[in-house]
Design an enzyme around this catalytic site. Structure first.
Site, short mmCIF file in Angstrom:
data_model
loop_
_atom_site.label_atom_id
_atom_site.label_comp_id
_atom_site.label_asym_id
_atom_site.label_seq_id
_atom_site.Cartn_x
_atom_site.Cartn_y
_atom_site.Cartn_z
CD GLN A 279 10.36 22.79 -17.24
OE1 GLN A 279 11.35 23.28 -16.50
NE2 GLN A 279 9.07 22.94 -16.93
CD GLN B 122 15.08 24.15 -12.53
OE1 GLN B 122 14.70 23.38 -12.27
NE2 GLN B 122 14.03 25.12 -13.23
CG LEU C 20 -4.35 30.28 -17.67
CD1 LEU C 20 -4.41 28.90 -18.10
CD2 LEU C 20 -4.83 30.33 -15.96
N GLY D 113 -1.80 30.20 -13.68
CA GLY D 113 -1.31 29.16 -14.63
C GLY D 113 -0.99 27.88 -13.77
CG HIS D 114 1.93 27.59 -10.92
ND1 HIS D 114 2.60 28.95 -10.58
CD2 HIS D 114 3.20 26.83 -11.24
CE1 HIS D 114 3.97 29.01 -10.92
NE2 HIS D 114 4.21 27.94 -11.42
CG LEU E 81 2.22 28.06 -6.51
CD1 LEU E 81 1.46 26.91 -5.80
CD2 LEU E 81 3.12 27.48 -7.67
CG HIS E 82 1.59 32.45 -12.02
ND1 HIS E 82 1.02 31.55 -13.02
CD2 HIS E 82 2.80 32.13 -12.32
CE1 HIS E 82 2.05 30.94 -13.75
NE2 HIS E 82 3.27 31.49 -13.40
O1 PAF Z 1 8.89 24.64 -14.42
C1 PAF Z 1 9.46 24.55 -13.31
O2 PAF Z 1 8.67 25.31 -12.48
C2 PAF Z 1 10.64 23.87 -12.87
O3 PAF Z 1 11.40 23.87 -14.10
C3 PAF Z 1 10.21 22.53 -12.38
C4 PAF Z 1 9.77 21.62 -13.46
C5 PAF Z 1 9.39 22.56 -11.21
C6 PAF Z 1 11.84 21.92 -12.25
O4 PAF Z 1 12.39 22.70 -11.15
#
Ligand code: PAF
Length: 284
Positions: A150, A57, A173, A32-33, A29-30
């Site tokens: 997304q 993914q 961010l 932005g999260h 995490l940074h």
């Molecule tokens: O944006 C992300 O970090 C990923 O694509 C998500 C939405 C957590 C799905 O794995």
């Protein structure tokens, strides 16, 4: 803040809660999260974050193996941001059997832009997000605008499956030099990191030209691409699109977005900038 790793513990922790706000992440995490968690807090309680590097993914040869796993530091960040509950399953908790049922994202969204370069990526994203929605039962879920395509895939999935979830979009961010915050920025060498803000500068100059009335989309995008390639980037795409559908922009499109994906060395960066409707409209 509670941290759970199994579906049973998640269900127990959430039992009786009905205004949950959810922030799905892949960890590392940074700021932005953190801003997404802060946004989630304004929309519901408890705030739940998930941390799961979703194998579905990632394509062959992509960075699934080297994607940074930093759970302890992530939990410290989330606790400090006021998150109430973290769901950090391992792959066997989320995929106890092979996930052969997948969300079939329409080709117009799935195979365009990033999807054209990452086959199956958006099916993998939509599938894990749908599973997480079923497990967390959020009323609100927060996604960053940085992953613009997304965000549209998730919004459209929620709409077409009638999921009772409000999707809230958080602003991108940026570092002081303009580089969009991303977990993948950590892959950049010092030299690449110094060069990386060029991507945002190119998008900003496209957005400014569009705001000033330019409508020769292909020429503008090609020139930006050429400048990036001239500076050593390997460009997947630079595109000017309709911001609401991601379809090709026309002279009549009111809301435009400029999007790009490009590689510096072994690192693929994406970014986008929306052109405000008023700027686009006033210009013509
Ligand atoms: O944006 C992300 O970090 C990923 O694509 C998500 C939405 C957590 C799905 O794995």
């Amino acid at each position: 803040m509670q941290v759970v790793h199994t579906v049973a513990d998640l269900r127990a922790a959430l039992s009786g809660r009905n205004r949950t706000a959810f922030v799905p992440t892949m960890g590392n995490l940074h700021a932005g999260h953190v801003s997404l968690v802060e946004l989630a807090k304004r929309h519901g309680s408890p705030v739940v974050a998930s941390i799961f590097v979703n194998p579905l993914q990632f394509g062959a040869g992509e960075d699934f193996e080297r994607y940074p796993r930093t759970l302890a530091a992530d939990c410290d960040e989330l606790a400090a941001a006021g998150c109430d509950l973290v769901f950090a399953p391992d792959a066997s908790a989320l995929y106890p059997v092979a996930q052969t049922f997948k969300v079939d994202v329409p080709a117009a969204l799935a195979d365009d832009l990033c999807g054209a370069f990452r086959p199956g990526h958006f099916a993998g994203v939509a599938t894990v997000v749908l599973k997480l929605f079923h497990l967390v039962h959020p009323q609100v879920a927060v996604f960053g605008r940085k992953d613009y395509q997304q965000l549209l895939v998730v919004k459209e999935m929620v709409r077409q499956f009638n999921l009772p979830i409000d999707i809230v979009a958080g602003a991108t961010l940026r570092a002081p030099d303009g580089l969009a915050m991303s977990s993948r920025n950590g892959y950049l060498s010092e030299t690449e990191r110094a060069q990386a803000p060029q991507l945002q500068r190119e998008l900003a100059s496209l957005a400014a030209a569009l705001g000033a009335g330019a409508r020769d989309f292909a020429v503008l995008a090609a020139a930006a691409r050429q400048r990036l390639e001239g500076a050593g980037w390997r460009v997947d795409y630079v595109e000017i699109r309709d911001a609401t559908s991601l379809k090709a922009a026309t002279r009549d499109t009111r809301a435009l977005v400029v999007l790009a994906a490009a590689w510096l060395g072994h690192t693929r960066l994406i970014d986008n900038l929306e052109v405000t409707a008023s700027a686009a409209g006033d210009a013509d």
